[in-house]
Design a protein around this motif. Structure first.
Motif, PDB file in Angstrom:
ATOM      1  N   SER B 208       8.552  42.781  83.241  1.00  0.00           N
ATOM      2  CA  SER B 208       8.857  41.484  83.843  1.00  0.00           C
ATOM      3  C   SER B 208       9.167  41.641  85.319  1.00  0.00           C
ATOM      4  CB  SER B 208      10.009  40.793  83.099  1.00  0.00           C
ATOM      5  OG  SER B 208      11.067  41.682  82.928  1.00  0.00           O
ATOM      6  N   GLU B 209       9.690  42.824  85.703  1.00  0.00           N
ATOM      7  CA  GLU B 209       9.998  43.024  87.110  1.00  0.00           C
ATOM      8  C   GLU B 209       8.737  43.265  87.952  1.00  0.00           C
ATOM      9  OE1 GLU B 209      13.166  45.804  87.796  1.00  0.00           O
ATOM     10  OE2 GLU B 209      12.412  46.220  89.805  1.00  0.00           O
ATOM     11  N   PHE B 210       7.853  44.123  87.470  1.00  0.00           N
ATOM     12  CA  PHE B 210       6.674  44.487  88.258  1.00  0.00           C
ATOM     13  C   PHE B 210       5.446  43.645  87.931  1.00  0.00           C
ATOM     14  CE2 PHE B 210       8.457  49.091  88.453  1.00  0.00           C
ATOM     15  CZ  PHE B 210       9.302  48.708  89.479  1.00  0.00           C
ATOM     16  N   GLY B 211       5.494  42.901  86.837  1.00  0.00           N
ATOM     17  CA  GLY B 211       4.364  42.059  86.460  1.00  0.00           C
ATOM     18  C   GLY B 211       3.096  42.816  86.126  1.00  0.00           C
ATOM     19  N   MET B 212       3.262  44.030  85.581  1.00  0.00           N
ATOM     20  CA  MET B 212       2.053  44.783  85.221  1.00  0.00           C
ATOM     21  C   MET B 212       1.671  44.496  83.773  1.00  0.00           C
ATOM     22  SD  MET B 212       3.650  48.506  84.808  1.00  0.00           S
ATOM     23  CE  MET B 212       5.372  48.378  85.049  1.00  0.00           C
ATOM     24  N   GLY B 213       0.485  44.948  83.390  1.00  0.00           N
ATOM     25  CA  GLY B 213       0.081  44.844  81.995  1.00  0.00           C
ATOM     26  C   GLY B 213       0.340  46.166  81.299  1.00  0.00           C
ATOM     27  N   ILE B 214       0.646  46.103  80.015  1.00  0.00           N
ATOM     28  CA  ILE B 214       0.877  47.345  79.278  1.00  0.00           C
ATOM     29  C   ILE B 214      -0.004  47.380  78.031  1.00  0.00           C
ATOM     30  CG2 ILE B 214       2.541  48.674  77.917  1.00  0.00           C
ATOM     31  CD1 ILE B 214       4.685  48.037  79.729  1.00  0.00           C
ATOM     32  N   ILE B 215      -0.655  48.501  77.807  1.00  0.00           N
ATOM     33  CA  ILE B 215      -1.296  48.742  76.515  1.00  0.00           C
ATOM     34  C   ILE B 215      -0.406  49.737  75.792  1.00  0.00           C
ATOM     35  CG2 ILE B 215      -3.319  49.628  75.306  1.00  0.00           C
ATOM     36  CD1 ILE B 215      -5.017  48.657  77.596  1.00  0.00           C
ATOM     37  N   PHE B 216       0.173  49.292  74.708  1.00  0.00           N
ATOM     38  CA  PHE B 216       1.176  50.066  73.992  1.00  0.00           C
ATOM     39  C   PHE B 216       0.542  50.594  72.708  1.00  0.00           C
ATOM     40  CE2 PHE B 216       4.999  51.237  71.962  1.00  0.00           C
ATOM     41  CZ  PHE B 216       6.047  51.143  72.849  1.00  0.00           C
ATOM     42  N   ILE B 217       0.277  51.897  72.684  1.00  0.00           N
ATOM     43  CA  ILE B 217      -0.373  52.485  71.516  1.00  0.00           C
ATOM     44  C   ILE B 217       0.689  53.012  70.570  1.00  0.00           C
ATOM     45  CG2 ILE B 217      -1.935  54.296  70.735  1.00  0.00           C
ATOM     46  CD1 ILE B 217      -3.186  54.242  73.470  1.00  0.00           C
ATOM     47  N   THR B 218       0.644  52.615  69.319  1.00  0.00           N
ATOM     48  CA  THR B 218       1.618  53.129  68.371  1.00  0.00           C
ATOM     49  C   THR B 218       1.111  52.934  66.960  1.00  0.00           C
ATOM     50  OG1 THR B 218       3.885  52.958  67.561  1.00  0.00           O
ATOM     51  CG2 THR B 218       2.896  50.946  68.373  1.00  0.00           C
ATOM     52  N   HIS B 219       1.675  53.684  66.021  1.00  0.00           N
ATOM     53  CA  HIS B 219       1.345  53.433  64.622  1.00  0.00           C
ATOM     54  C   HIS B 219       2.487  52.670  63.965  1.00  0.00           C
ATOM     55  CE1 HIS B 219       3.799  57.060  64.523  1.00  0.00           C
ATOM     56  NE2 HIS B 219       4.195  56.596  63.370  1.00  0.00           N
ATOM     57  N   ASP B 220       3.548  52.382  64.751  1.00  0.00           N
ATOM     58  CA  ASP B 220       4.740  51.765  64.188  1.00  0.00           C
ATOM     59  C   ASP B 220       4.709  50.253  64.400  1.00  0.00           C
ATOM     60  OD1 ASP B 220       7.290  50.852  63.620  1.00  0.00           O
ATOM     61  OD2 ASP B 220       8.261  52.663  64.356  1.00  0.00           O
ATOM     62  N   LEU B 221       4.467  49.524  63.315  1.00  0.00           N
ATOM     63  CA  LEU B 221       4.336  48.073  63.447  1.00  0.00           C
ATOM     64  C   LEU B 221       5.660  47.410  63.828  1.00  0.00           C
ATOM     65  CD1 LEU B 221       1.929  47.588  60.481  1.00  0.00           C
ATOM     66  CD2 LEU B 221       1.499  46.702  62.761  1.00  0.00           C
ATOM     67  N   GLY B 222       6.774  48.058  63.502  1.00  0.00           N
ATOM     68  CA  GLY B 222       8.067  47.513  63.891  1.00  0.00           C
ATOM     69  C   GLY B 222       8.212  47.522  65.412  1.00  0.00           C
ATOM     70  N   VAL B 223       7.807  48.612  66.033  1.00  0.00           N
ATOM     71  CA  VAL B 223       7.871  48.710  67.494  1.00  0.00           C
ATOM     72  C   VAL B 223       6.975  47.638  68.121  1.00  0.00           C
ATOM     73  CG1 VAL B 223       7.299  50.181  69.465  1.00  0.00           C
ATOM     74  CG2 VAL B 223       8.455  51.162  67.492  1.00  0.00           C
ATOM     75  N   ILE B 224       5.790  47.444  67.544  1.00  0.00           N
ATOM     76  CA  ILE B 224       4.875  46.412  68.034  1.00  0.00           C
ATOM     77  C   ILE B 224       5.533  45.037  67.955  1.00  0.00           C
ATOM     78  CG2 ILE B 224       2.744  45.175  67.455  1.00  0.00           C
ATOM     79  CD1 ILE B 224       2.108  47.706  68.815  1.00  0.00           C
ATOM     80  N   ALA B 225       6.143  44.756  66.808  1.00  0.00           N
ATOM     81  CA  ALA B 225       6.756  43.438  66.613  1.00  0.00           C
ATOM     82  C   ALA B 225       7.826  43.175  67.659  1.00  0.00           C
ATOM     83  CB  ALA B 225       7.363  43.344  65.209  1.00  0.00           C
ATOM     84  N   GLN B 226       8.482  44.250  68.110  1.00  0.00           N
ATOM     85  CA  GLN B 226       9.576  44.081  69.059  1.00  0.00           C
ATOM     86  C   GLN B 226       9.120  44.073  70.518  1.00  0.00           C
ATOM     87  OE1 GLN B 226      12.869  43.408  68.160  1.00  0.00           O
ATOM     88  NE2 GLN B 226      11.701  43.089  66.298  1.00  0.00           N
ATOM     89  N   THR B 227       7.876  44.491  70.794  1.00  0.00           N
ATOM     90  CA  THR B 227       7.492  44.609  72.196  1.00  0.00           C
ATOM     91  C   THR B 227       6.278  43.769  72.590  1.00  0.00           C
ATOM     92  OG1 THR B 227       6.208  46.554  71.578  1.00  0.00           O
ATOM     93  CG2 THR B 227       8.342  46.952  72.574  1.00  0.00           C
ATOM     94  N   ALA B 228       5.262  43.728  71.712  1.00  0.00           N
ATOM     95  CA  ALA B 228       3.963  43.240  72.164  1.00  0.00           C
ATOM     96  C   ALA B 228       3.862  41.722  72.157  1.00  0.00           C
ATOM     97  CB  ALA B 228       2.863  43.827  71.293  1.00  0.00           C
ATOM     98  N   ASP B 229       2.960  41.209  73.016  1.00  0.00           N
ATOM     99  CA  ASP B 229       2.596  39.794  72.977  1.00  0.00           C
ATOM    100  C   ASP B 229       1.426  39.603  72.024  1.00  0.00           C
ATOM    101  OD1 ASP B 229       4.430  39.003  75.071  1.00  0.00           O
ATOM    102  OD2 ASP B 229       3.110  40.122  76.409  1.00  0.00           O
ATOM    103  N   LYS B 230       0.447  40.520  72.147  1.00  0.00           N
ATOM    104  CA  LYS B 230      -0.675  40.446  71.225  1.00  0.00           C
ATOM    105  C   LYS B 230      -0.992  41.822  70.661  1.00  0.00           C
ATOM    106  CE  LYS B 230      -4.320  40.636  74.735  1.00  0.00           C
ATOM    107  NZ  LYS B 230      -5.419  39.875  75.348  1.00  0.00           N
ATOM    108  N   VAL B 231      -1.763  41.845  69.594  1.00  0.00           N
ATOM    109  CA  VAL B 231      -2.003  43.072  68.862  1.00  0.00           C
ATOM    110  C   VAL B 231      -3.488  43.243  68.593  1.00  0.00           C
ATOM    111  CG1 VAL B 231      -1.440  44.383  66.773  1.00  0.00           C
ATOM    112  CG2 VAL B 231       0.190  42.734  67.656  1.00  0.00           C
TER     113      VAL B 231
END
Lengths: 331, 333
Positions: B208-231
């Protein structure tokens, strides 16, 4: 379930010496300090905590694979009764076939130069448990099919198998000597969720079928919640809370247990930001804080916590917690 | 929000002794600035290779598909990543517009060079800063990611830092060049849950500070639920489902996504049985014909599954899945 403990740690401490000066007391690290747990025969006992909490050392001490500095571990399976601190060479050899370990990484735990048959048969040969090759083969095939390994594949080498299959090979090797007590140290941590579910189901099925007792070491509380009957939480070598699984998860008493539970990422996307965050990291065991070991990170710490180390108190049926403030905090 | 990256028909094969292996098969997605996309899948599904392809960071035996198009939208106009030829040209993208954080922070820092020197080195390559300015910025970044006493840490080596600290330093280093896109490849997998929660918070703050995009690779769906906008869910080199985090986790459309969720131990229902997906992910050398998931699929067993590759069909607004349950085939057999 049989309520008599199969194995129990009694005021167990494991210290490792550090390099010190010639004069003065020898410095040491208390990897495990004054821990008492009882594991009932036929139960699935979970041990959780962050890295550095001493859970692996405790598991190893219960296998006599780590030195016992103070206290003792008692093993009693109806046939033999051992005090692990004073175990003769012959008794130790006998104990090795009664207590076994399943490792974390199925890629590192299997020799790439041995066939699966040889890997599983090795404990039998080393311990001299079978008289002939035919008998060994029979035992290997029997245990392999119990672990849902294809017996046609026993002549292959480990590289031909996937992570889940390798972990089943590790399990078969641990079980082949007919142990009563198994320590599973992070045995599903390296696996994908779908494989993890498969291996957990297998462990549960084998436990019930063969009447085994498990010490299941894991940092993943949701896995522990699903498979264990009883859970102990460790922090910096100390036991901070122990309870039946349901009680621990529905009614955690220690602030550390509460923080661990709330740090697990929830599957609900609307649950964001609700977690109670723990600041900082686990302190180094070479230089533990005075008083309660958790006081440096505890959001509820008061002056008393910085001076006096809390002892385990009863907080319900089989529920024990080591915190000065658990009573007032649970109101 | 403005478009940050467009990936169209990304296909990647590797020439090996055992034949040509398809690692990524016709993957398309896009990302807006300030958006976090979770890329989920089992080991061997092609998540990491996909991420590395965005910087053409693959070995020499990699062969990209002819219609593969990756467009990075920067302030000075779009960059066609596939047309970049040599390392000098790639510099704009690698470590410049795109930064990468790996899973193992111990393995990603050089053990014999101090953390600070490594941070300064990459700043001097990618920016016009002097050595003194680079040092100043590095210390500031270390401070920003919550490392106490940053000027001391600056001179320390990777082995002197704890796991959580190393991952923070890695994030500080990756962000110091102010990338437009951050690729985080399993950044919290090796960390304890309490530290994981801290690192996730930190990454969200920085987005939110730098306004960059992130591709977050993980096998943990809980982490995804807590961080991602889309999957985006990947299986054996193909995307099988895309949608907002709420849709994919609450109303998963593809049988594979449903299988992943059923295998997950859930804390709010500890008596629920764990249902594994039967079998293992096939070797990329033996890609099944038709739908890549048909060898393990429990739900659909149509005549099409083992023959035709399902195309993406819309399940609901902004939520697509590639399964014969939902319609059109891609026309390839």
């Amino acid at each position: 379930m049989n309520e008599r403990p199969l194995i129990s740690a009694q005021n167990l401490s494991v210290h490792y010496a550090l390099r010190g000066n010639l004069i003065g007391p020898k410095p040491y690290v208390a990897a495990v300090e004054n821990v008492s747990i009882e594991i009932a025969a036929g139960s699935f006992f979970g041990l959780v905590g962050e890295s550095g909490s001493g859970k692996t050392t405790l598991g190893r001490a219960m296998l006599r694979a780590a030195p016992i500095t103070k206290g003792d571990v008692l093993f009693e399976d109806g046939e033999v009764s051992y005090s692990l601190k004073n175990l003769g060479k012959k008794e130790l050899k006998d104990y090795r076939k009664r207590a076994q370990l399943i490792f974390q990484d199925p890629y590192a735990a299997l020799s790439p130069r041995m066939t699966v048959r040889d890997i599983i048969a090795e404990p039998l040969e080393v311990m001299g448990l079978t008289k002939s090759r035919t008998e060994t083969d029979e035992r290997v095939r029997e245990i392999a099919s119990k672990c849902r390994l294809n017996v046609e594949h026993l002549r292959r080498f480990p590289h031909a198998f996937s992570g889940g299959q390798r972990q089943r090979i590790s399990i078969a090797r641990a079980l082949v000597s007919g142990p009563k007590f198994i320590v599973a140290d992070e045995s599903v941590a390296a696996l994908d969720v779908s494989i993890q579910a498969d291996v957990l189901n297998l462990l549960k099925a084998i436990q019930q079928e063969m009447g085994l007792t498990f010490l299941f070491i894991s940092h993943d509380l949701s896995v522990v919640a699903h498979v264990c009957d009883h859970v102990a939480v460790m922090y910096l070598g100390r036991l901070v809370e122990t309870a039946p699984t349901r009680a621990l998860f529905s009614n955690p008493r220690h602030p550390y247990t509460k923080a661990l539970l709330s740090a697990i990422p929830s599957l609900d996307p609307d649950d964001r930001g609700k977690a109670q965050k723990l600041e900082g990291e686990i302190p180094s065991p070479t230089n533990p804080p005075p008083g309660c070991k958790f006081q440096t990170r505890c959001p509820k710490a008061i002056d008393r916590c910085r001076v006096e180390e809390p002892v385990l108190e009863s907080a319900g049926t089989e529920h024990f917690v080591a915190c000065h403030r658990w009573k007032e905090l649970s109101v | 929000m403005s478009r940050l990256i467009d990936v169209e028909n990304l296909t990647l094969q590797f020439d090996t002794d055992e034949g040509r292996i398809t690692a990524i098969d016709n993957v398309s997605f896009n990302l807006e600035a300030g958006e976090i996309m979770g890329l989920v899948g089992e080991s061997g599904s092609g998540k990491s290779v996909t991420a590395k392809s965005l910087m053409k960071l693959n070995p020499r035996n990699a062969i990209y598909g002819t219609d593969t198009k990756i467009t990075l939208h920067l302030d000075d106009g779009p960059i066609d990543v596939m047309s970049l030829q040599n390392n000098a040209e790639m510099k704009v993208v690698r470590g410049g517009a795109i930064s990468l954080i790996f899973q193992e922070p111990m393995a990603s820092f050089a053990p014999a060079i101090s953390i600070g020197d490594q941070m300064v080195e990459q700043l001097m390559i990618h920016t016009d800063f002097s050595k003194a300015q680079s040092k100043e910025l590095s210390i500031e970044m270390l401070d920003r990611v919550g490392i106490s006493d940053p000027s001391t840490r600056f001179g320390q080596y990777a082995f002197e830092l704890s796991g959580g600290m190393r991952q923070r330093a890695m994030i500080a280093m990756a962000l110091s060049t102010k990338p437009k896109l951050l690729i985080a490849d399993e950044p919290t997998t090796a960390l304890d849950v309490t530290i994981q929660a801290q690192v996730i918070d930190l990454m969200k703050d920085l987005v939110s500070e730098f306004g960059m995009g992130i591709i977050f690779i993980t096998h943990d769906l809980g982490v995804i639920a807590q961080t991602a906008d889309k999957v985006a869910v990947m299986y054996l080199g193909r995307l099988v489902e895309q949608g907002t985090v709420r849709d994919v986790i609450r109303r998963p459309a593809h049988p594979y996504t449903r299988g992943l969720l059923a295998a997950l131990p859930k804390l709010d229902d500890i008596d629920a049985p764990l249902t594994p997906i039967p079998g293992d992910i096939p070797s990329p050398l033996e890609r099944p014909p038709g739908c890549v998931y048909n060898t393990r699929c429990q739900e659909v067993d149509g005549p099409q599954c083992a023959v035709k590759i399902p195309g993406f069909a819309q399940v609901r607004e902004g939520h697509t899945a590639a399964c014969h349950l939902y319609g059109p085939t891609e026309g390839k057999t």
